[in-house]
Design a protein around this motif. Structure first.
Motif, mmCIF file in Angstrom:
data_model
loop_
_atom_site.group_PDB
_atom_site.id
_atom_site.type_symbol
_atom_site.label_atom_id
_atom_site.label_comp_id
_atom_site.label_asym_id
_atom_site.label_seq_id
_atom_site.Cartn_x
_atom_site.Cartn_y
_atom_site.Cartn_z
ATOM 1 N N ASP A 1 43.433 37.770 60.347
ATOM 2 C CA ASP A 1 42.350 37.708 61.336
ATOM 3 C C ASP A 1 41.005 37.479 60.670
ATOM 4 O OD1 ASP A 1 44.182 38.135 63.319
ATOM 5 O OD2 ASP A 1 43.728 40.270 63.578
ATOM 6 N N LYS A 2 40.806 38.107 59.513
ATOM 7 C CA LYS A 2 39.532 37.971 58.803
ATOM 8 C C LYS A 2 39.329 36.541 58.324
ATOM 9 C CE LYS A 2 36.807 39.985 55.039
ATOM 10 N NZ LYS A 2 36.776 41.033 53.979
ATOM 11 N N ILE A 3 40.351 35.968 57.715
ATOM 12 C CA ILE A 3 40.253 34.602 57.210
ATOM 13 C C ILE A 3 40.077 33.617 58.359
ATOM 14 C CG2 ILE A 3 41.490 32.771 55.985
ATOM 15 C CD1 ILE A 3 42.829 34.983 54.331
ATOM 16 N N TYR A 4 40.815 33.850 59.434
ATOM 17 C CA TYR A 4 40.707 32.983 60.611
ATOM 18 C C TYR A 4 39.263 32.979 61.130
ATOM 19 C CZ TYR A 4 41.878 30.925 65.150
ATOM 20 O OH TYR A 4 41.928 30.103 66.253
ATOM 21 N N SER A 5 38.664 34.155 61.229
ATOM 22 C CA SER A 5 37.293 34.268 61.747
ATOM 23 C C SER A 5 36.288 33.567 60.839
ATOM 24 C CB SER A 5 36.912 35.745 61.888
ATOM 25 O OG SER A 5 37.735 36.401 62.827
ATOM 26 N N VAL A 6 36.472 33.703 59.518
ATOM 27 C CA VAL A 6 35.556 33.082 58.563
ATOM 28 C C VAL A 6 35.608 31.557 58.695
ATOM 29 C CG1 VAL A 6 35.147 32.652 56.109
ATOM 30 C CG2 VAL A 6 35.596 34.975 56.909
ATOM 31 N N ILE A 7 36.819 31.004 58.725
ATOM 32 C CA ILE A 7 36.973 29.555 58.816
ATOM 33 C C ILE A 7 36.439 29.040 60.171
ATOM 34 C CG2 ILE A 7 38.632 27.649 58.901
ATOM 35 C CD1 ILE A 7 40.388 29.220 56.988
ATOM 36 N N LYS A 8 36.763 29.737 61.231
ATOM 37 C CA LYS A 8 36.322 29.319 62.576
ATOM 38 C C LYS A 8 34.796 29.291 62.660
ATOM 39 C CE LYS A 8 37.025 30.364 67.488
ATOM 40 N NZ LYS A 8 37.529 29.008 67.790
ATOM 41 N N GLU A 9 34.159 30.295 62.087
ATOM 42 C CA GLU A 9 32.689 30.351 62.118
ATOM 43 C C GLU A 9 32.079 29.153 61.398
ATOM 44 O OE1 GLU A 9 29.022 33.218 60.551
ATOM 45 O OE2 GLU A 9 31.103 33.908 60.425
ATOM 46 N N LYS A 10 32.637 28.804 60.247
ATOM 47 C CA LYS A 10 32.112 27.676 59.478
ATOM 48 C C LYS A 10 32.343 26.348 60.203
ATOM 49 C CE LYS A 10 30.500 29.949 55.997
ATOM 50 N NZ LYS A 10 29.037 30.002 55.732
ATOM 51 N N LEU A 11 33.470 26.238 60.889
ATOM 52 C CA LEU A 11 33.766 25.002 61.614
ATOM 53 C C LEU A 11 32.832 24.805 62.816
ATOM 54 C CD1 LEU A 11 37.676 25.027 61.651
ATOM 55 C CD2 LEU A 11 36.193 23.551 60.283
ATOM 56 N N GLU A 12 32.298 25.904 63.339
ATOM 57 C CA GLU A 12 31.451 25.835 64.516
ATOM 58 C C GLU A 12 29.973 25.678 64.182
ATOM 59 O OE1 GLU A 12 32.478 29.375 66.598
ATOM 60 O OE2 GLU A 12 34.312 28.520 67.497
ATOM 61 N N GLY B 1 40.572 21.446 66.776
ATOM 62 C CA GLY B 1 39.989 22.717 66.383
ATOM 63 C C GLY B 1 40.997 23.600 65.667
ATOM 64 N N LEU B 2 40.544 24.730 65.200
ATOM 65 C CA LEU B 2 41.392 25.641 64.440
ATOM 66 C C LEU B 2 42.508 26.199 65.309
ATOM 67 C CD1 LEU B 2 41.715 27.015 61.655
ATOM 68 C CD2 LEU B 2 40.302 28.889 62.527
ATOM 69 N N GLN B 3 43.749 26.034 64.858
ATOM 70 C CA GLN B 3 44.918 26.502 65.585
ATOM 71 C C GLN B 3 45.349 27.883 65.071
ATOM 72 O OE1 GLN B 3 46.247 24.381 68.231
ATOM 73 N NE2 GLN B 3 44.176 23.681 67.724
ATOM 74 N N PRO B 4 46.145 28.627 65.832
ATOM 75 C CA PRO B 4 46.607 29.948 65.382
ATOM 76 C C PRO B 4 47.381 29.842 64.074
ATOM 77 C CG PRO B 4 47.042 29.634 67.727
ATOM 78 C CD PRO B 4 46.609 28.308 67.198
ATOM 79 N N PHE B 5 47.238 30.876 63.245
ATOM 80 C CA PHE B 5 47.974 30.918 61.982
ATOM 81 C C PHE B 5 49.424 31.313 62.243
ATOM 82 C CE2 PHE B 5 44.103 31.992 59.080
ATOM 83 C CZ PHE B 5 43.551 30.766 59.395
ATOM 84 N N HIS B 6 50.330 30.696 61.497
ATOM 85 C CA HIS B 6 51.741 31.066 61.611
ATOM 86 C C HIS B 6 51.971 32.449 60.997
ATOM 87 C CE1 HIS B 6 53.884 26.963 62.322
ATOM 88 N NE2 HIS B 6 52.834 27.117 63.086
ATOM 89 N N PRO B 7 52.824 33.251 61.595
ATOM 90 C CA PRO B 7 53.137 34.575 61.024
ATOM 91 C C PRO B 7 53.696 34.430 59.608
ATOM 92 C CG PRO B 7 53.994 34.374 63.263
ATOM 93 C CD PRO B 7 53.548 33.010 62.858
ATOM 94 N N GLY B 8 53.186 35.234 58.709
ATOM 95 C CA GLY B 8 53.689 35.205 57.340
ATOM 96 C C GLY B 8 53.156 34.068 56.493
ATOM 97 N N SER B 9 52.216 33.279 57.024
ATOM 98 C CA SER B 9 51.713 32.119 56.289
ATOM 99 C C SER B 9 50.923 32.500 55.044
ATOM 100 C CB SER B 9 50.836 31.254 57.201
ATOM 101 O OG SER B 9 49.746 32.000 57.716
ATOM 102 N N LEU B 10 50.421 33.750 54.995
ATOM 103 C CA LEU B 10 49.637 34.187 53.835
ATOM 104 C C LEU B 10 50.469 34.995 52.851
ATOM 105 C CD1 LEU B 10 46.352 35.287 55.657
ATOM 106 C CD2 LEU B 10 46.857 33.090 54.601
ATOM 107 N N LYS B 11 51.770 35.008 53.049
ATOM 108 C CA LYS B 11 52.651 35.814 52.209
ATOM 109 C C LYS B 11 52.521 35.457 50.741
ATOM 110 C CE LYS B 11 57.439 37.410 51.847
ATOM 111 N NZ LYS B 11 58.805 37.302 52.432
#
Length: 239
Positions: free
Chosen positions: A227-238, A161-171
């Protein structure tokens, strides 16, 4: 087992047969034939990835292609389920895409040339200065109208499943101030890594609505955007 042998045989054979063509692409890039290089590399990645999908026999359901900007810089931010993720993106994004690869892959013969040929950038996470230089190269590429893929989990989730994003990964994406297209990928871990055997499986690739980064206050880019991107991807995966 036969399918596994055939699949790996095809990978090795195609890497050898496509290698001379790849060298042509490298020459184009060194001579700074930007448009010609872009067309050649796009054809190269598209042709090889589509052939891999056919050889393995996967069924792919793709939705949201209309959400991908046809022109201008764009950053694809995707979950990382398995090795097959990048093949799906090459095959169905409709864009010439590059990606950030770990430095260790630079020392694997043939594979290192392939990554370079398709626009990959090698990053040394243990060396801050070199890592910044790589990120800056990616920013320049996006600002010039190119596209890059970011896997913010930092590693493959291996079906967990979707894992936590690394800090600064969207830099890279926020520095380029380019639109971000969240991507949800399902099933790629089962293609090979789950049982260490190649299987024809059903895959799902979803391109979500783009998120603009230019208008987001700097203070909000690190957490709110992530957080927004994480939520969007998680919703689609579910779904």
């Amino acid at each position: 087992m036969i399918k596994t042998i055939l699949a790996f045989g095809y990978v090795i054979l195609s890497m050898i047969l496509y290698f001379p063509l790849g060298l042509i692409g490298i020459v184009f890039r060194l001579l700074r034939f930007k448009k010609l290089t872009a067309r050649f590399v796009h054809w190269f990645g598209y042709t090889w990835s589509r052939s891999m999908i056919k050889v393995i026999g996967c069924t792919v359901t793709v939705t949201g292609v209309e959400n991908i900007p046809k022109e201008g810089g764009v950053c694809f931010v995707s979950n990382h389920d398995g090795y097959f993720d990048i093949i799906l993106l090459f095959a169905y994004s409709g864009r010439l895409i590059g990606f950030i690869a770990k430095k260790e892959l630079l020392f694997i013969p043939l594979l290192n040339c392939w990554i370079y040929m398709v626009g990959g950038l090698f990053i040394d996470r243990k060396n801050g200065r070199k890592a910044i230089r790589t990120i800056n190269k990616g920013v320049e590429r996006i600002k010039s109208g190119g596209s890059l893929v970011i896997f913010p989990e930092g590693h493959r989730s291996k079906g967990k499943g979707l894992q936590p994003f690394h800090p600064g990964s969207l830099k890279l994406a926020t520095m380029a101030e380019a639109p971000i297209v969240p991507v949800a990928i399902k099933g790629t871990y089962e293609v090979f890594e789950k049982d260490l055997r190649v299987k024809s499986t059903e895959l799902k690739l979803t391109f979500c609505e783009p998120i603009e980064t230019a208008g987001i206050p700097t203070a909000d880019r690190k957490l709110v955007l992530s957080d927004k991107i994480y939520s969007v991807i998680k919703e689609k995966l579910e779904t």
